[in-house]
Design an enzyme around this catalytic site. Structure first.
Site, PDB file in Angstrom:
ATOM      1  N   GLU A 181      30.852  34.003  31.423  1.00 10.48           N
ATOM      2  CA  GLU A 181      29.400  34.087  31.528  1.00 10.48           C
ATOM      3  C   GLU A 181      28.781  32.704  31.748  1.00 10.48           C
ATOM      4  OE1 GLU A 181      28.187  38.081  29.287  1.00 10.48           O
ATOM      5  OE2 GLU A 181      28.586  36.460  27.899  1.00 10.48           O
ATOM      6  N   CYS A 236      23.828  26.651  31.740  1.00  9.82           N
ATOM      7  CA  CYS A 236      24.799  26.591  30.653  1.00  9.82           C
ATOM      8  C   CYS A 236      26.126  27.145  31.164  1.00  9.82           C
ATOM      9  CB  CYS A 236      24.268  27.397  29.476  1.00  9.82           C
ATOM     10  SG  CYS A 236      25.398  27.449  28.088  1.00  9.82           S
ATOM     11  N   CYS A 247      37.869  31.206  23.296  1.00 10.63           N
ATOM     12  CA  CYS A 247      37.888  29.934  22.564  1.00 10.63           C
ATOM     13  C   CYS A 247      38.951  30.016  21.477  1.00 10.63           C
ATOM     14  CB  CYS A 247      36.515  29.697  21.926  1.00 10.63           C
ATOM     15  SG  CYS A 247      36.294  28.032  21.277  1.00 10.63           S
ATOM     16  N   CYS A 250      35.124  29.530  15.058  1.00 10.55           N
ATOM     17  CA  CYS A 250      33.939  29.277  14.239  1.00 10.55           C
ATOM     18  C   CYS A 250      33.419  30.648  13.777  1.00 10.55           C
ATOM     19  CB  CYS A 250      32.876  28.531  15.036  1.00 10.55           C
ATOM     20  SG  CYS A 250      33.460  26.915  15.584  1.00 10.55           S
ATOM     21  N   CYS A 309      30.285  32.559  15.580  1.00 10.64           N
ATOM     22  CA  CYS A 309      30.193  32.560  17.046  1.00 10.64           C
ATOM     23  C   CYS A 309      30.843  33.803  17.628  1.00 10.64           C
ATOM     24  CB  CYS A 309      30.857  31.308  17.606  1.00 10.64           C
ATOM     25  SG  CYS A 309      30.764  31.212  19.408  1.00 10.64           S
ATOM     26  N   GLY A 345      33.843  28.554  25.128  1.00  9.28           N
ATOM     27  CA  GLY A 345      34.965  27.626  25.080  1.00  9.28           C
ATOM     28  C   GLY A 345      34.637  26.263  24.518  1.00  9.28           C
ATOM     29  N   SER A 381      28.411  19.924  17.542  1.00 10.08           N
ATOM     30  CA  SER A 381      28.060  21.076  16.704  1.00 10.08           C
ATOM     31  C   SER A 381      28.438  20.758  15.265  1.00 10.08           C
ATOM     32  CB  SER A 381      28.831  22.309  17.191  1.00 10.08           C
ATOM     33  OG  SER A 381      28.430  22.624  18.503  1.00 10.08           O
ATOM     34  N   LEU A 382      27.499  20.228  14.526  1.00 10.79           N
ATOM     35  CA  LEU A 382      27.796  19.760  13.166  1.00 10.79           C
ATOM     36  C   LEU A 382      27.779  20.924  12.170  1.00 10.79           C
ATOM     37  CD1 LEU A 382      28.341  17.009  11.759  1.00 10.79           C
ATOM     38  CD2 LEU A 382      25.938  17.031  11.091  1.00 10.79           C
ATOM     39  N   ASN A 435      21.840  33.265  15.973  1.00 12.57           N
ATOM     40  CA  ASN A 435      21.610  34.447  16.805  1.00 12.57           C
ATOM     41  C   ASN A 435      22.602  35.534  16.412  1.00 12.57           C
ATOM     42  OD1 ASN A 435      19.550  33.377  18.597  1.00 12.57           O
ATOM     43  ND2 ASN A 435      21.161  32.030  19.352  1.00 12.57           N
ATOM     44  N   CYS A 444      22.555  31.221  22.409  1.00 11.48           N
ATOM     45  CA  CYS A 444      23.694  30.453  21.884  1.00 11.48           C
ATOM     46  C   CYS A 444      24.567  31.339  21.020  1.00 11.48           C
ATOM     47  CB  CYS A 444      23.242  29.315  20.991  1.00 11.48           C
ATOM     48  SG  CYS A 444      22.183  28.149  21.782  1.00 11.48           S
TER      49      CYS A 444
HETATM   50  N1  SAH Z   1      32.597  24.751  21.663  1.00 13.38           N
HETATM   51  C1  SAH Z   1      31.490  23.879  21.964  1.00 13.38           C
HETATM   52  C2  SAH Z   1      30.596  24.468  23.026  1.00 13.38           C
HETATM   53  C3  SAH Z   1      29.773  25.669  22.594  1.00 13.38           C
HETATM   54  S1  SAH Z   1      28.115  25.200  22.575  1.00 13.38           S
HETATM   55  C4  SAH Z   1      30.741  23.566  20.677  1.00 13.38           C
HETATM   56  O1  SAH Z   1      31.092  24.130  19.649  1.00 13.38           O
HETATM   57  O2  SAH Z   1      29.870  22.708  20.678  1.00 13.38           O
HETATM   58  C5  SAH Z   1      27.351  26.540  21.854  1.00 13.38           C
HETATM   59  C6  SAH Z   1      26.497  26.162  20.665  1.00 13.38           C
HETATM   60  O3  SAH Z   1      25.989  27.357  20.064  1.00 13.38           O
HETATM   61  C7  SAH Z   1      27.325  25.460  19.599  1.00 13.38           C
HETATM   62  O4  SAH Z   1      26.556  24.514  18.910  1.00 13.38           O
HETATM   63  C8  SAH Z   1      27.641  26.612  18.703  1.00 13.38           C
HETATM   64  O5  SAH Z   1      28.040  26.198  17.413  1.00 13.38           O
HETATM   65  C9  SAH Z   1      26.342  27.380  18.706  1.00 13.38           C
HETATM   66  N2  SAH Z   1      26.482  28.770  18.261  1.00 13.38           N
HETATM   67  C10 SAH Z   1      27.611  29.504  18.208  1.00 13.38           C
HETATM   68  N3  SAH Z   1      27.350  30.734  17.717  1.00 13.38           N
HETATM   69  C11 SAH Z   1      26.026  30.778  17.477  1.00 13.38           C
HETATM   70  C12 SAH Z   1      25.137  31.796  16.989  1.00 13.38           C
HETATM   71  N4  SAH Z   1      25.584  33.001  16.673  1.00 13.38           N
HETATM   72  N5  SAH Z   1      23.837  31.479  16.876  1.00 13.38           N
HETATM   73  C13 SAH Z   1      23.375  30.269  17.234  1.00 13.38           C
HETATM   74  N6  SAH Z   1      24.162  29.273  17.709  1.00 13.38           N
HETATM   75  C14 SAH Z   1      25.470  29.527  17.826  1.00 13.38           C
END
Ligand code: SAH
Length: 362
Positions: A93, A106, A113, A117, A120, A168, A222-223, A299, A342
């Protein structure tokens, strides 16, 4: 005979090497890059500044192959999401987010992946494989055409920014992602400045240093948690590269660029990491990191185990950061009605068997 090369994913250096191997002049590379990425031409016969003989030769040795558009959805808020089907049947996507004066694309870097996490949606679907550089740049090529340019005859692009924030972990597909980002920066292709390209990582520390050396684009991290105990759990790669190392890597990334800042992404999960003490811990953690903070309200997706923080908690959290002099914005949720926000991207996988593949870092 070897399979024809897909010229779509080759950056200038790689395409120059391709032409030299064929006994051709290196400048053919910039001509062909312009045809493919600026003119959108994939048929060698239409590349009229190449000799007929060269066009014939390219037909024998090369292709410009693109994924197929299998879904194209438009959100109420103008966000648009595509599902692109790859040659092997997997799909990924890509999301376009229009905002005042800019358009952000994006892009995905892997089918699925490996990082698992817990918040996600992509993670819930396992991992199939890395994308090739052609499959990464194809997302920009296709979106650029599907969106059209602004007004007839105009060369103004609608896509002004790219974020490697789709499906990813881009730093675990380093070479293909860097090759594709070289093409994004290439004047004969998309001509995006490195500041308009942002790579987001969950924190693959050694690769962050390598990225700075090889392709110093903007960095987002992504902290999501301020202590190792919580981060080990919700962003499991933290077990390999804990916070102290991650924060030091953020500092090194912007070291020497006085105005550069790392974007710190912080998801807000109701009751998990959105309390006053979490905000205070975040302020302390980022004390010596030139950064701006992007707060991302969680989300939800089917099967998700968290709740979004209340608006009151989000505002309060942000208030603490601002009071401490930090720059913090709450990321607006976009395209939720088409599952384009996201963490909602899932794609479609042919092979989900590699779900528990271990994270391998070269
Ligand atoms: N793997 C990379 C690229 C993904 S970026 C990373 O982790 O940075 C996508 C962003 O959306 C990341 O910051 C991820 O942590 C965040 N994300 C993932 N699931 C989410 C959710 N359910 N709601 C909001 N943000 C989310």
């Amino acid at each position: 005979m070897s399979a024809p090369a897909n010229l779509l994913g080759l950056n200038r250096t790689q395409l120059e090497a391709f032409f030299s191997e064929q006994g051709e002049k290196a400048f053919r590379a910039s001509q062909v890059i312009k045809w493919i990425h600026q003119q959108g031409v994939t048929d060698f016969q239409q590349m009229t500044n190449l000799s007929k003989a060269l066009r014939e030769k390219l037909e024998q040795t090369a292709v410009v192959a693109l994924p197929e558009v299998v879904a194209d959805r438009l959100s109420e808020d103008g966000t648009r999401k595509w599902l692109f089907k790859l040659e092997d049947g997997n799909s990924v996507e890509t999301v376009f987010i229009p905002e005042d004066g800019r358009g952000t694309l994006c892009i995905s870097s892997q089918v699925g992946c490996t990082l698992n996490c817990t918040f996600c949606n992509t993670a819930q679907h396992g991992f199939s494989r890395n994308l090739s550089s052609a499959e990464i740049i194809a997302q920009l090529w296709l979106a650029d055409r599907l969106l059209g340019r602004e007004g007839p005859g105009s060369h103004q692009r609608v896509i002004t920014n790219v974020v490697m924030m789709g499906m990813g972990e881009p730093l675990l597909n380093f070479d293909a992602v860097v090759s594709a980002m070289e093409l994004m920066k290439e004047d004969f292709a998309y001509g995006l400045s490195r500041r308009r390209i942002t790579l987001s990582t969950a924190g693959v520390v050694p690769m962050m240093d390598k990225l700075k050396e090889q392709c110093h684009v903007s960095l987002a991290v992504s902290l999501h948690a301020t202590n190792d105990e919580l981060r080990d759990q919700i962003v499991p790669i933290n077990q390999k590269y804990p916070l102290k190392e991650l924060i030091a890597a953020c500092q090194r990334y912007v070291d020497g660029s006085p105005r550069a800042r790392v974007t710190i992404e912080y998801i807000l999960l109701g009751g998990v990491n959105d309390r006053d003490e979490d905000a205070r811990a975040l302020i302390k953690l980022l004390k010596n990191v030139p950064s701006k903070i992007n707060l991302i309200p969680y989300n939800p997706y089917p099967g998700g185990q968290y709740e979004r923080s209340t608006q009151k908690a989000i505002d309060r959290f942000r208030g603490h950061l601002m009071k401490a002099g930090l720059t913090a914005v709450t990321r607006k949720t976009r395209g939720e009605d088409i599952e384009a926000a996201c963490g909602q991207l899932a794609g479609q996988f042919k092979d989900r068997t590699r779900r528990s593949q271990t994270v391998d870092v070269a």
